[in-house]
Enzyme design. Structure first.
Site, PDB file in Angstrom:
ATOM      1  N   LYS A  94      89.925 -58.072   9.239  1.00 24.45           N
ATOM      2  CA  LYS A  94      90.787 -57.648   7.944  1.00 24.45           C
ATOM      3  C   LYS A  94      91.963 -58.135   7.865  1.00 24.45           C
ATOM      4  O   LYS A  94      92.566 -58.573   6.824  1.00 24.45           O
ATOM      5  CB  LYS A  94      90.837 -56.226   8.081  1.00 24.45           C
ATOM      6  N   ASP A 149      89.092 -48.855   2.666  1.00 24.84           N
ATOM      7  CA  ASP A 149      87.811 -48.272   3.076  1.00 24.84           C
ATOM      8  C   ASP A 149      86.593 -48.983   2.333  1.00 24.84           C
ATOM      9  O   ASP A 149      86.951 -49.344   1.325  1.00 24.84           O
ATOM     10  CB  ASP A 149      87.880 -46.604   3.051  1.00 24.84           C
ATOM     11  N   SER A 150      85.885 -49.185   3.195  1.00 23.00           N
ATOM     12  CA  SER A 150      84.667 -49.916   2.304  1.00 23.00           C
ATOM     13  C   SER A 150      83.245 -49.820   2.747  1.00 23.00           C
ATOM     14  O   SER A 150      83.024 -48.975   3.672  1.00 23.00           O
ATOM     15  CB  SER A 150      85.045 -51.549   2.488  1.00 23.00           C
ATOM     16  N   ASP A 190      76.088 -58.085   5.694  1.00 19.59           N
ATOM     17  CA  ASP A 190      76.018 -59.313   5.075  1.00 19.59           C
ATOM     18  C   ASP A 190      74.514 -59.843   5.129  1.00 19.59           C
ATOM     19  O   ASP A 190      74.350 -60.535   3.858  1.00 19.59           O
ATOM     20  CB  ASP A 190      77.119 -60.363   5.668  1.00 19.59           C
ATOM     21  N   LYS A 247      83.108 -66.261   0.063  1.00 19.32           N
ATOM     22  CA  LYS A 247      82.879 -64.960   0.278  1.00 19.32           C
ATOM     23  C   LYS A 247      84.284 -64.332  -0.065  1.00 19.32           C
ATOM     24  O   LYS A 247      84.156 -63.410  -1.084  1.00 19.32           O
ATOM     25  CB  LYS A 247      82.558 -64.184   1.429  1.00 19.32           C
TER      26      LYS A 247
HETATM   27  P1  IMP Z   1      85.559 -49.736   7.283  1.00 19.71           P
HETATM   28  O1  IMP Z   1      85.919 -49.948   5.700  1.00 19.71           O
HETATM   29  O2  IMP Z   1      86.325 -50.437   8.318  1.00 19.71           O
HETATM   30  O3  IMP Z   1      85.505 -48.122   7.494  1.00 19.71           O
HETATM   31  O4  IMP Z   1      83.964 -50.203   7.335  1.00 19.71           O
HETATM   32  C1  IMP Z   1      83.138 -50.183   6.494  1.00 19.71           C
HETATM   33  C2  IMP Z   1      81.794 -50.492   6.989  1.00 19.71           C
HETATM   34  O5  IMP Z   1      81.043 -51.238   5.850  1.00 19.71           O
HETATM   35  C3  IMP Z   1      81.616 -51.629   7.785  1.00 19.71           C
HETATM   36  O6  IMP Z   1      81.463 -51.531   9.080  1.00 19.71           O
HETATM   37  C4  IMP Z   1      80.299 -52.483   7.433  1.00 19.71           C
HETATM   38  O7  IMP Z   1      79.164 -51.869   7.751  1.00 19.71           O
HETATM   39  C5  IMP Z   1      80.249 -52.302   5.896  1.00 19.71           C
HETATM   40  N1  IMP Z   1      81.043 -53.356   5.218  1.00 19.71           N
HETATM   41  C6  IMP Z   1      82.172 -53.233   4.459  1.00 19.71           C
HETATM   42  N2  IMP Z   1      82.594 -54.460   3.752  1.00 19.71           N
HETATM   43  C7  IMP Z   1      81.353 -55.373   4.477  1.00 19.71           C
HETATM   44  C8  IMP Z   1      81.167 -56.689   4.183  1.00 19.71           C
HETATM   45  O8  IMP Z   1      81.992 -57.434   3.630  1.00 19.71           O
HETATM   46  N3  IMP Z   1      80.263 -57.307   4.855  1.00 19.71           N
HETATM   47  C9  IMP Z   1      79.065 -56.652   5.268  1.00 19.71           C
HETATM   48  N4  IMP Z   1      79.363 -55.204   5.537  1.00 19.71           N
HETATM   49  C10 IMP Z   1      80.433 -54.587   5.166  1.00 19.71           C
END
Ligand code: IMP
Length: 198
Positions: A14, A71-72, A157, A177
């Site tokens: 990140k 957060d994602s 992914d 990407k």
């Molecule tokens: P955080 O945003 O670090 O809390 O984690 C979000 C979680 O969402 C990650 O551990 C992945 O499981 C998933 N995730 C978020 N963005 C992506 C991406 O670009 N590719 C694949 N998985 C993702």
């Protein structure tokens, strides 16, 4: 003196992406570690936006600088938007993504393509020392494929496919990407807000 922007994450991938996208700003970009902040933040919000703000606010308390946090996660429509904000914790933090992806494919077994729609979502929050708070959301729409493919990327992914390329985001290069990703979009939007204020 250059302003500092601290990104509240311990994730090196990140940080690299953030440096690439925010690079041109007249500011020094630091990880929490580089800023000497060590926090274990509980992400107990119910939306991506809430969690991003929780992290940014916690780090902002420890530093008198601009703080960003994200957060994602993955939303699968057929599974009522699971795993959603629980994406990292789905089936337990220590379960491999090979297994998580296999289980999700099994849960979608026999479901036709039109009902396999999904999206990656990313919220990025900015908290300013003066107290102002901004949150931006980025999204990439796609669908869950029939099998995992690709060696790049991470997490979900290999099973997340995009219509434009007819392949999973794990089969795209990092540049391809980043140009279309949820995190890329949210960071670009935050970049626009930072430009106005730095
Ligand atoms: P955080 O945003 O670090 O809390 O984690 C979000 C979680 O969402 C990650 O551990 C992945 O499981 C998933 N995730 C978020 N963005 C992506 C991406 O670009 N590719 C694949 N998985 C993702």
């Amino acid at each position: 003196m250059k302003r500092k922007i601290i990104f509240a994450t311990g994730n090196r991938n990140k940080m690299r992406e953030i440096r690439e996208i925010l690079g041109g700003l007249d500011a020094e970009i630091l990880s929490m570690n580089e800023a000497g902040i060590h926090l274990d933040i509980e992400e107990n919000g119910t939306t991506f936006e809430e969690n991003a703000l929780i992290k940014a606010r916690a780090a902002a308390k420890a530093a008198n600088e601009i703080v960003l946090a994200d957060d994602s996660g993955l939303e699968i429509d057929y599974l009522n938007k699971e795993p959603g904000v629980y994406s990292a914790r789905y089936m337990g933090e220590d379960t491999s993504y090979e297994i998580k992806n296999q289980v999700l494919l099994e849960r979608l077994s026999g479901v036709p393509k039109e009902q396999r729609t999904a999206r990656f979502v990313c919220a990025v929050a900015a908290v300013f020392p003066e107290g102002e708070e901004i949150v931006k959301r980025g999204v990439i729409e796609g669908y869950i494929g029939e099998k995992p493919e690709g060696e790049n990327g991470f997490g979900y992914d290999p099973i997340f496919y995009v219509e434009k390329y007819h392949c999973s985001t794990a089969a795209l290069s990092r540049e391809e990407k980043n140009a279309i990703s949820h995190r890329g979009n949210a960071l670009q939007a935050i970049r626009g807000e930072l430009e106005k204020r730095i």
